[in-house]
Write an enzyme that holds these catalytic residues in place. Structure first.
Site, PDB file in Angstrom:
ATOM      1  N   LYS A 106      37.598  -4.475  33.684  1.00  0.00           N
ATOM      2  CA  LYS A 106      38.299  -5.716  34.029  1.00  0.00           C
ATOM      3  C   LYS A 106      39.462  -5.881  33.084  1.00  0.00           C
ATOM      4  O   LYS A 106      39.425  -5.385  31.949  1.00  0.00           O
ATOM      5  CB  LYS A 106      37.351  -6.909  33.876  1.00  0.00           C
ATOM      6  CG  LYS A 106      37.734  -8.102  34.714  1.00  0.00           C
ATOM      7  CD  LYS A 106      37.296  -7.893  36.148  1.00  0.00           C
ATOM      8  CE  LYS A 106      37.458  -9.104  37.009  1.00  0.00           C
ATOM      9  NZ  LYS A 106      36.625  -8.999  38.213  1.00  0.00           N
ATOM     10  N   ASP A 146      42.490 -10.186  40.967  1.00  0.00           N
ATOM     11  CA  ASP A 146      41.402 -11.128  40.690  1.00  0.00           C
ATOM     12  C   ASP A 146      42.068 -12.506  40.667  1.00  0.00           C
ATOM     13  O   ASP A 146      43.172 -12.668  41.192  1.00  0.00           O
ATOM     14  CB  ASP A 146      40.723 -10.768  39.351  1.00  0.00           C
ATOM     15  CG  ASP A 146      39.334 -11.391  39.207  1.00  0.00           C
ATOM     16  OD1 ASP A 146      38.356 -10.754  39.584  1.00  0.00           O
ATOM     17  OD2 ASP A 146      39.238 -12.536  38.732  1.00  0.00           O
TER      18      ASP A 146
END
Ligand code: GLU
Length: 428
Positions: A106, A146
């Site tokens: 991430k 995201d």
């Protein structure tokens, strides 16, 4: 007051609990409860007025044992290394549970993107790649969108990477715009995946979806397509969604007595997710306080915003009618709230199972990039449905066999696959 949330501590506690249940070897625990690699870097951005502002960017690679690290990049003002670590770890479990050959990663930038012009955003995206391009790539680590990032930004990032390495490399990043290396169905994928998981849960619980009502938190990409899918694919009604008002700097719930029309609401929502209140009120919509979504008398609750939203306070407000909590967001439920959900007997579709649709279609996008041959939307969504249904079945079967809570079952399925890959590669 809500409990202080450290998402990484929460992710580690969830992992430790299941590691204990599985009697996992200490070496495996040591490798999996921390990220494999992490990067923190400065990104100097030239602003439109000529000044330079320095932002901080992150990339955490939790695991690449099952394939290249995979996971989104979040642009959010309160982004921290610990949030990125938690989200990276959850990606490892997500890819394992969805059975796609990828690891977990991430990234993020601490920024309020709504304060930047288009050009400044482009500089920030290119700057993020300039700092990290040596450590990512189609066989190393593949970012994606995201919260706070979108397909256009992925397009700029792919372009920057391709220029730096000297060849067109669409597979370095997913969630790109269609026509710019993106896959049909990627935008809808996470929300529709949530809906496919809810459909399977309803079959299991014997609930008639056409008579069911859902309340959704959020109105970003996941929430929008979860709402559309809940109505169009399941025949249900959506009582409300919630959104962030950019001017008031406050979140609100927005409901409609006959159920909301997400397609209409989309037309009056700006790119930062703020809904035009006046226009909505003219159409009979009611604006309520931000916490109202969780109190609704509905069958399904879908938190599809940020972490920690179902917490020890808000969980007490859930109506007795609620049968399913479908976690569209990553980490929406705190440990304390989880215990209450168990007691209440609410069927939880845990986050890294429920929202795995996005990364699943990201994987399909990477496959199409590698082949340089693109599928129809129908083909993508059918393949997505197959993957989501199979992942749901694997977790449900595990929860029945081991007589455990759905979240623990999802962890068991995921950890078993990751540990097996570690063994096969000779790490254990
Ligand atoms: N950001 C999404 C997630 O949390 C998608 C990740 C991806 O497509 O790689 O699952």
């Amino acid at each position: 007051m809500t409990e202080q949330l450290n998402a990484f501590k929460m992710a580690q506690a969830q992992f430790d609990h299941v590691a204990e249940l599985l009697n996992l070897a200490p070496q495996a625990r040591a490798m999996l409860r921390q990220p494999t690699r992490e990067f923190k870097f400065q990104i100097p951005v030239r602003k439109d007025d000529g000044s330079v502002e320095v932002f901080y960017g992150y990339r955490v690679q939790h695991s690449d044992v099952r394939g290249p690290s995979k996971g989104g990049i979040r642009f959010h003002p309160s982004e921290t290394l610990d949030t990125v670590r938690a989200l990276a770890m959850w990606m490892t479990w997500k890819c394992a549970v969805a059975d796609i050959p990828l690891g977990g990663g991430k990234g993020g930038v601490a920024v309020d993107a709504s304060t930047l012009s288009e050009t400044e955003k482009e500089h920030l995206c290119r700057g993020w790649i300039d700092q990290i391009y040596r450590n990512i790539g189609p066989r190393r680590d593949v970012p994606a969108p995201d919260v706070g990032t979108n397909p256009q930004m992925m397009g700029w990032m792919m372009d920057e990477y391709s220029k730096l390495v000297g060849e067109y490399t669409p597979g370095v990043i997913t969630g790109k715009p269609v026509g710019g290396g993106g896959s049909l169905g990627r935008t809808e994928a996470t929300g529709y995946g949530v809906v496919f998981a809810i459909r399977e849960a309803m079959k299991h619980l014997g609930i008639d979806s056409s008579k069911s009502v859902a309340a959704i938190q959020g109105f970003g990409n996941v929430a929008q397509y979860a709402a559309i899918g809940f109505i169009e694919k399941l025949g249900g009604k959506v009582a409300c969604v919630s959104y962030w008002d950019r001017e008031d700097r406050t979140p609100y719930t927005i409901s409609h007595p006959d159920g909301i029309d997400p397609k209409y609401l989309k037309t009056i929502t700006d790119i930062y997710g703020t809904i035009d209140k006046e226009k909505a009120e003219e159409q009979g919509y009611v604006i309520e306080d931000s916490g109202a979504w969780i109190t609704k008398d509905v069958d399904v609750l879908i938190p599809a915003a940020l972490e920690g939203q179902v917490n020890k306070d808000s969980v007490q407000k859930i109506s007795d009618r609620v049968k399913i909590l479908a976690e569209g967001a990553n980490g929406p439920t705190t440990l304390e709230a989880d215990a209450v959900l168990k007691e209440k007997g609410i069927f939880v579709i845990p986050d890294f199972l429920c929202n795995a649709g996005g990364v699943t279609v990201s994987y399909f996008e990477g496959v199409q990039n590698d082949m340089n041959f693109y599928w129809s939307e129908e083909e993508v969504l059918n393949k997505l449905d197959e993957k989501m249904s199979k992942a749901f079945k694997d977790v449900l079967d595990m929860s029945k066999e081991e007589d455990v809570y759905m979240r623990d079952a999802a962890y068991m399925v995921a950890i078993a696959k990751v540990v097996k890959a570690m063994e096969l590669r000779g790490w254990l």
